[in-house]
Write a protein that holds these residues in place. Structure first.
Motif, PDB file in Angstrom:
ATOM      1  N   MET A   9      45.817  -8.203  77.261  1.00  0.00           N
ATOM      2  CA  MET A   9      46.831  -8.009  76.417  1.00  0.00           C
ATOM      3  C   MET A   9      47.239  -6.702  76.141  1.00  0.00           C
ATOM      4  SD  MET A   9      48.676  -9.799  74.388  1.00  0.00           S
ATOM      5  CE  MET A   9      48.182 -11.457  74.625  1.00  0.00           C
ATOM      6  N   LYS A  10      46.412  -5.598  76.223  1.00  0.00           N
ATOM      7  CA  LYS A  10      46.711  -4.322  76.248  1.00  0.00           C
ATOM      8  C   LYS A  10      47.742  -3.922  77.130  1.00  0.00           C
ATOM      9  CE  LYS A  10      42.764  -2.270  73.478  1.00  0.00           C
ATOM     10  NZ  LYS A  10      41.472  -1.323  73.511  1.00  0.00           N
ATOM     11  N   THR A  11      47.499  -4.179  78.495  1.00  0.00           N
ATOM     12  CA  THR A  11      48.180  -4.026  79.689  1.00  0.00           C
ATOM     13  C   THR A  11      49.502  -4.559  79.431  1.00  0.00           C
ATOM     14  OG1 THR A  11      46.205  -3.667  81.110  1.00  0.00           O
ATOM     15  CG2 THR A  11      48.399  -3.837  81.903  1.00  0.00           C
ATOM     16  N   LYS A  12      49.471  -5.678  78.939  1.00  0.00           N
ATOM     17  CA  LYS A  12      50.791  -6.294  79.016  1.00  0.00           C
ATOM     18  C   LYS A  12      51.663  -5.988  78.015  1.00  0.00           C
ATOM     19  CE  LYS A  12      52.353 -11.152  78.310  1.00  0.00           C
ATOM     20  NZ  LYS A  12      52.318 -12.523  78.068  1.00  0.00           N
ATOM     21  N   LYS A  13      51.279  -5.678  76.905  1.00  0.00           N
ATOM     22  CA  LYS A  13      51.773  -5.043  75.725  1.00  0.00           C
ATOM     23  C   LYS A  13      52.077  -3.525  75.479  1.00  0.00           C
ATOM     24  CE  LYS A  13      53.138  -9.077  74.231  1.00  0.00           C
ATOM     25  NZ  LYS A  13      54.542  -9.632  74.150  1.00  0.00           N
ATOM     26  N   ARG A  14      51.556  -2.836  76.287  1.00  0.00           N
ATOM     27  CA  ARG A  14      51.550  -1.640  76.422  1.00  0.00           C
ATOM     28  C   ARG A  14      53.042  -1.004  76.609  1.00  0.00           C
ATOM     29  NH1 ARG A  14      47.776  -0.011  79.421  1.00  0.00           N
ATOM     30  NH2 ARG A  14      46.298   0.338  77.747  1.00  0.00           N
ATOM     31  N   VAL A  15      53.701  -0.259  75.787  1.00  0.00           N
ATOM     32  CA  VAL A  15      55.135   0.170  76.143  1.00  0.00           C
ATOM     33  C   VAL A  15      55.201   1.177  77.015  1.00  0.00           C
ATOM     34  CG1 VAL A  15      57.052   1.339  74.837  1.00  0.00           C
ATOM     35  CG2 VAL A  15      55.555  -0.118  73.549  1.00  0.00           C
ATOM     36  N   LEU A 720      40.631  13.038  70.616  1.00  0.00           N
ATOM     37  CA  LEU A 720      41.207  11.951  71.175  1.00  0.00           C
ATOM     38  C   LEU A 720      40.210  11.252  72.177  1.00  0.00           C
ATOM     39  CD1 LEU A 720      44.698  13.339  72.268  1.00  0.00           C
ATOM     40  CD2 LEU A 720      44.263  11.731  70.635  1.00  0.00           C
ATOM     41  N   THR A 721      40.048   9.760  72.175  1.00  0.00           N
ATOM     42  CA  THR A 721      39.030   9.169  72.885  1.00  0.00           C
ATOM     43  C   THR A 721      39.795   8.565  74.189  1.00  0.00           C
ATOM     44  OG1 THR A 721      39.467   7.085  71.779  1.00  0.00           O
ATOM     45  CG2 THR A 721      37.730   8.725  70.753  1.00  0.00           C
ATOM     46  N   GLY A 722      41.025   8.396  74.149  1.00  0.00           N
ATOM     47  CA  GLY A 722      41.779   7.422  75.234  1.00  0.00           C
ATOM     48  C   GLY A 722      41.711   5.971  74.835  1.00  0.00           C
ATOM     49  N   GLU A 723      41.330   5.703  73.901  1.00  0.00           N
ATOM     50  CA  GLU A 723      41.483   4.168  73.326  1.00  0.00           C
ATOM     51  C   GLU A 723      42.622   4.161  72.291  1.00  0.00           C
ATOM     52  OE1 GLU A 723      40.365   1.783  75.054  1.00  0.00           O
ATOM     53  OE2 GLU A 723      39.272   3.052  76.412  1.00  0.00           O
ATOM     54  N   GLN A 724      42.916   5.260  71.659  1.00  0.00           N
ATOM     55  CA  GLN A 724      43.496   5.238  70.418  1.00  0.00           C
ATOM     56  C   GLN A 724      45.002   4.893  70.754  1.00  0.00           C
ATOM     57  OE1 GLN A 724      42.118   9.149  69.972  1.00  0.00           O
ATOM     58  NE2 GLN A 724      40.545   8.771  68.407  1.00  0.00           N
ATOM     59  N   GLY A 725      45.666   4.514  69.606  1.00  0.00           N
ATOM     60  CA  GLY A 725      47.018   3.995  69.887  1.00  0.00           C
ATOM     61  C   GLY A 725      47.717   3.419  68.357  1.00  0.00           C
ATOM     62  N   VAL A 726      48.771   3.086  68.604  1.00  0.00           N
ATOM     63  CA  VAL A 726      49.429   2.205  67.546  1.00  0.00           C
ATOM     64  C   VAL A 726      50.174   1.005  68.009  1.00  0.00           C
ATOM     65  CG1 VAL A 726      51.435   2.591  65.728  1.00  0.00           C
ATOM     66  CG2 VAL A 726      49.976   4.537  66.454  1.00  0.00           C
ATOM     67  N   ILE A 727      49.989  -0.051  67.000  1.00  0.00           N
ATOM     68  CA  ILE A 727      50.791  -1.206  67.334  1.00  0.00           C
ATOM     69  C   ILE A 727      51.779  -1.418  66.646  1.00  0.00           C
ATOM     70  CG2 ILE A 727      50.630  -3.776  67.167  1.00  0.00           C
ATOM     71  CD1 ILE A 727      47.620  -3.674  67.676  1.00  0.00           C
ATOM     72  N   ILE A 728      53.014  -1.626  67.274  1.00  0.00           N
ATOM     73  CA  ILE A 728      54.492  -1.924  66.449  1.00  0.00           C
ATOM     74  C   ILE A 728      55.126  -3.021  66.748  1.00  0.00           C
ATOM     75  CG2 ILE A 728      54.621   0.762  66.529  1.00  0.00           C
ATOM     76  CD1 ILE A 728      56.928   0.329  68.959  1.00  0.00           C
ATOM     77  N   PRO A 729      55.983  -3.415  66.021  1.00  0.00           N
ATOM     78  CA  PRO A 729      56.841  -4.637  66.389  1.00  0.00           C
ATOM     79  C   PRO A 729      57.566  -4.308  67.578  1.00  0.00           C
ATOM     80  CG  PRO A 729      57.317  -3.946  64.024  1.00  0.00           C
ATOM     81  CD  PRO A 729      56.382  -2.899  64.852  1.00  0.00           C
ATOM     82  N   GLN A 730      57.640  -5.598  68.461  1.00  0.00           N
ATOM     83  CA  GLN A 730      58.445  -5.448  69.616  1.00  0.00           C
ATOM     84  C   GLN A 730      59.901  -4.851  69.428  1.00  0.00           C
ATOM     85  OE1 GLN A 730      57.800  -6.094  72.965  1.00  0.00           O
ATOM     86  NE2 GLN A 730      59.720  -5.182  73.585  1.00  0.00           N
ATOM     87  N   GLN A 731      60.452  -5.413  68.133  1.00  0.00           N
ATOM     88  CA  GLN A 731      61.837  -5.047  67.980  1.00  0.00           C
ATOM     89  C   GLN A 731      61.997  -3.408  67.662  1.00  0.00           C
ATOM     90  OE1 GLN A 731      59.737  -7.468  66.513  1.00  0.00           O
ATOM     91  NE2 GLN A 731      60.925  -8.785  65.378  1.00  0.00           N
ATOM     92  N   ASN A 732      60.880  -2.757  67.402  1.00  0.00           N
ATOM     93  CA  ASN A 732      61.092  -1.345  67.312  1.00  0.00           C
ATOM     94  C   ASN A 732      61.129  -0.516  68.474  1.00  0.00           C
ATOM     95  OD1 ASN A 732      59.456  -2.134  64.166  1.00  0.00           O
ATOM     96  ND2 ASN A 732      61.493  -0.733  64.183  1.00  0.00           N
TER      97      ASN A 732
END
Length: 816
Positions: A9-15, A720-732
């Motif tokens: 899922m992380k790979t699939k949904k990564r922008v 920074l750990t390399g695991e951090q990030g932000v989840i956003i809506p696909q529409q954005n």
């Protein structure tokens, strides 16, 4: 436990990296610097709809088709409207001059006279020359020997008549042995004996009979004196009447030729003919002010001259609106639309404790100056000024301008009132304001739509296409030349184009708020000059943007430091149950920034539902409260198809003390709620933004770039750990215009952006556990999935509730 889906899922949904911002390639430009650009644009950029509306409004002549230009500030609508109105004004005829003159029949109602442009001054000079010629002619006439001879004969006749009458009285008195003595204050009689008047001693020696006889004689003489005085007054009045008639006859004969010349010149204007008729008649009636007093010493010479000017003011012309030398119609931009500045005013001066005025103290307003043309006003300024909106409406509805000093109603000091004749109004009014003012006026004032039938809607964005980019280039060239800035290299223009998209957070749009771009242009040229560069390069644009941010982001840095030192508890590493990092946007007057906030959730058996702590403490806005109600809808739809959920939960933004509103954190709150119910921890290195509907679909939010960058900078400071990030809506994803630093870190794999469409996708990234949100054939969620864990927790709540003893209601004891 279904954990295999985490990486997938992380790979699939990564922008993807190329979707983090749109980049303008300098190679698309055929010029090296803006000096090489030859094509210029005169139209406002990206506002085709508004341009057509303005042109339509300016072209229609019918009443009520005034224009309201609605749109955000900084789009250049005011400048555009001024330019457009001026272009239309060139093809229109120059409006008439207006003059106010004295109303000889009703002095408190000055008359308004209209003249073709430039002819008002000519009429003023004609009247001034007329007055001068009449004064000279009357001076000549009144000093003429023939006139003085007639006057002298009349006066001599009066004096002879009076002398003769006094002689008759004196003779009568002499027959009674009385004499008459005249002085300035009285007429006295005295007794005469042997041709001489009696002394007081001689009078006192007379007996009483003689004294009584003298008294009777005096009374008879006094009766004669009174008769003579009445006759004298009658003669004086008759002589005065004859003299006045003589003077008036001479005046009419003297002034008629001069007046006839002007009547012939202005024969096509009946108002002027009527005025000249009254003018001549008034001079004849008030001829005395033209006769110079013979006695004038040095002390009262100035006073007499001033008094003469005041008396003769009624015979002058007040130029009220002068369009001499102007071509086309006027375009007036009134920046301070007070009632008096719009409608005009009457000025007063103090005279013996009372305020007095005259027709020459009438001052025009913006409506007078714009009459026959265009008047541009800012709606916000107009509505802030008392009575201005109502005054403007009244003039537009009646098509005439009536000058009234509304302050007179509340004045304590007495004023000499004046109401000048109204002037016909033919003006196109353009109001400029935000959509808020348009909605305010349209909803609260029923006259608004009748008077402003044309809405020109200006937008803050336009399509990012070749045509608009080319116009942006032309704008940069024209602005640089106008403000004497350094030429801009094509690489600098490319960065500016990207910055324009960043301003509205859209990869496929450009900002039309060119005011924001001009600030960058000016500052980047400044830095180029400081570095002795001949042209503005891309690094100068970037430096200007960085410096603007630095001047405005003190509050952001201060709040971020509170997170770094632990005052505000936000974690960017590890895992926690029922705790998650939400993202919000804060703003000052000119700067917006994102900041993470810890959202915590507690769930327990009960029937209270989801409790919003902010709402209970009156710190939640209506939209935020709605978002929390949506969570209840989602939980009930997924987990309570057959029975209600025996759930109590409390949700709060920790360490927030201001009003919270908006639903962009509703998905974040739902993730925390699911984590608490499933007893599954959430990765604290991931922050979330996005609203959610009752079906678990993630919806778009605003401020996505600020939110991502705000969380990134906190992670950067904390490590920074390399695991951090932000989840956003696909529409954005289309709204992503991240700065270069964040993109470089993402490129190196030290930070990530994920775009999700459903709650199930987001919770898998946050927990590393398969959501398993689809039920199997038995109607259960798959084993080991997060949704199964939530449902098992809810089932335990049911069992707990069932096992609790039912409370009995005691009935009241009845006495038998």
């Amino acid at each position: 436990m279904h954990t295999h889906n985490d990486t997938d899922m992380k790979t699939k949904k990564r922008v993807e990296l190329e979707k983090l911002r749109s980049i303008c390639d300098p190679a698309i430009f055929l010029f090296e610097t803006t000096e090489d650009v030859t094509k210029e644009t005169e139209e406002i950029i990206g506002q085709k709809r508004a341009v057509e509306a303005v042109e339509f409004g300016l072209s229609v002549e019918q009443q009520g088709y005034n224009i309201f230009a609605a749109g955000p500030s900084g789009t250049g609508k005011t400048t555009f409207i001024q330019i457009k109105a001026a272009a239309f004004a060139k093809d229109k005829s120059t409006p008439n001059d207006w003059c106010y003159v004295y109303n000889f029949e009703n002095p408190d109602r000055p008359l308004a006279l209209s003249f073709p442009a430039g002819k008002g001054v000519e009429f003023q000079k004609d009247i001034a020359n007329l007055l001068m010629e009449i004064k000279l002619e009357l001076n000549r006439v009144f000093t003429d020997e023939e006139f003085n001879t007639k006057k002298r004969l009349l006066v001599q006749s009066l004096e002879n008549n009076i002398d003769q009458k006094w002689k008759d009285v004196e003779n009568y008195a002499n027959t009674l042995n009385l004499g008459i003595e005249k002085s300035d204050t009285e007429i006295a009689t005295f007794p005469i004996r042997n041709g001489k008047s009696l002394t007081d001693e001689e009078f006192n020696e007379l007996d009483e009979v003689e004294k009584k006889n003298l008294k009777k004689k005096r009374e008879k003489v006094q009766e004669k004196v009174n008769e003579i005085l009445a006759e004298i007054q009658k003669v004086e009045r008759n002589i005065t009447r004859i003299l006045n008639n003589l003077i008036k006859t001479i005046l009419e004969e003297s002034t008629t030729p001069f007046l006839s010349i002007l009547k012939t010149k202005y024969k096509r204007n009946q108002s002027i003919i009527d005025y000249l008729e009254s003018y001549g008649a008034d001079i004849v009636e008030r001829f005395s002010i033209f006769i110079k007093k013979q006695k004038a010493n040095k002390d009262n010479l100035l006073e007499s001259l001033l008094d003469e000017d005041a008396k003769l003011e009624r015979y002058t012309v007040h130029i009220f609106v002068n369009n001499a030398g102007k071509e086309g119609a006027p375009v007036i931009y009134e920046t301070n639309p007070t009632y008096q500045n719009l409608i005009g005013k009457i000025e007063y001066k103090n005279s013996l404790g009372s305020l007095v005025t005259s027709f020459k103290r009438i001052k025009p307003g913006a409506l007078h100056l714009a009459n026959g043309g265009y008047l541009i006003l800012q709606a916000s300024q107009l509505l802030r000024k008392p009575n201005s909106w109502e005054g403007l409406k009244q003039m537009l509805k009646t098509n005439c301008i009536i000058i009234e000093n509304i302050s007179e109603e509340n004045s304590v000091i007495g004023k000499a009132g004046m109401k000048p004749e109204s002037i016909p109004l033919n003006v196109k009014v353009i109001l400029i304001g935000s959509p808020y003012y348009f909605e305010l006026l349209s909803s609260l004032d029923e006259d608004f739509y009748k008077l402003f039938k044309v809405k020109a809607e200006f937008h803050a964005q336009m399509e990012r296409n070749d045509e608009h980019i080319e116009k942006v280039v032309s704008f940069v060239k024209q602005f640089a030349e106008k403000e004497k800035l350094k030429p801009f290299h094509r690489s600098a223009v490319a960065v500016l184009v990207d910055y324009s998209s960043r301003l509205i957070s859209d990869q496929y749009k450009l900002s039309t708020r060119f005011q924001d771009l001009t600030k960058v242009l000016v500052e980047s040229s400044y830095w180029a000059v400081r570095e002795n560069a001949e042209i503005v390069e891309s690094q100068h644009i970037e430096k200007a943007i960085q410096k603007q941010t630095y001047r405005s982001n003190y509050i952001e840095e201060r709040l971020r430091q509170l997170i770094i030192d632990g005052t505000l508890m936000v974690e960017t590493d590890g895992e926690k149950i029922g705790q998650i990092n939400g993202l919000s946007v804060m703003s000052t007057s000119e700067y917006r920034f994102g900041l993470p906030s810890k959202i915590t959730v507690q769930t327990y058996a009960g029937g209270g539902g989801v409790t919003n702590i902010e709402r209970e403490t009156s710190l939640s806005g209506q939209i935020h409260t709605k978002g929390l109600l949506v969570l209840s809808g989602f939980l009930s739809g997924v987990f309570a198809k057959k029975r209600p959920i025996p759930l109590s939960a409390s949700i709060t933004f920790e360490q927030t003390y201001n009003m919270i509103d908006g639903d962009s954190a509703s998905s974040t709150e739902l993730y925390g709620l699911l984590s608490s119910l499933a007893n599954v921890p959430i990765k604290q290195g991931i922050a979330v933004t996005g609203s959610v509907n009752q079906w678990g679909h993630i919806q778009a939010i605003g401020g996505v770039n600020e939110k991502i960058e705000g969380f990134y900078y906190v992670c950067k400071e904390k490590g920074l750990t390399g695991e951090q990030g932000v989840i956003i809506p696909q529409q954005n994803v289309k709204n992503l215009m991240l700065n270069q630093e964040v993109i470089e870190v993402i490129k190196d794999g030290k930070f990530h952006i994920w775009a999700v469409e459903t709650i199930a996708e987001g919770i898998e990234i946050l927990t590393g556990i398969c959501a398993g949100h689809n039920r199997n054939e038995e109607g259960s969620f798959p084993d080991g999935t997060l949704f199964r864990k939530v449902e098992e927790r809810i089932n335990k709540m049911y069992e707990t509730k069932k096992s609790q003893p039912k409370t009995r209601t005691l009935k009241p004891y009845k006495r038998r």
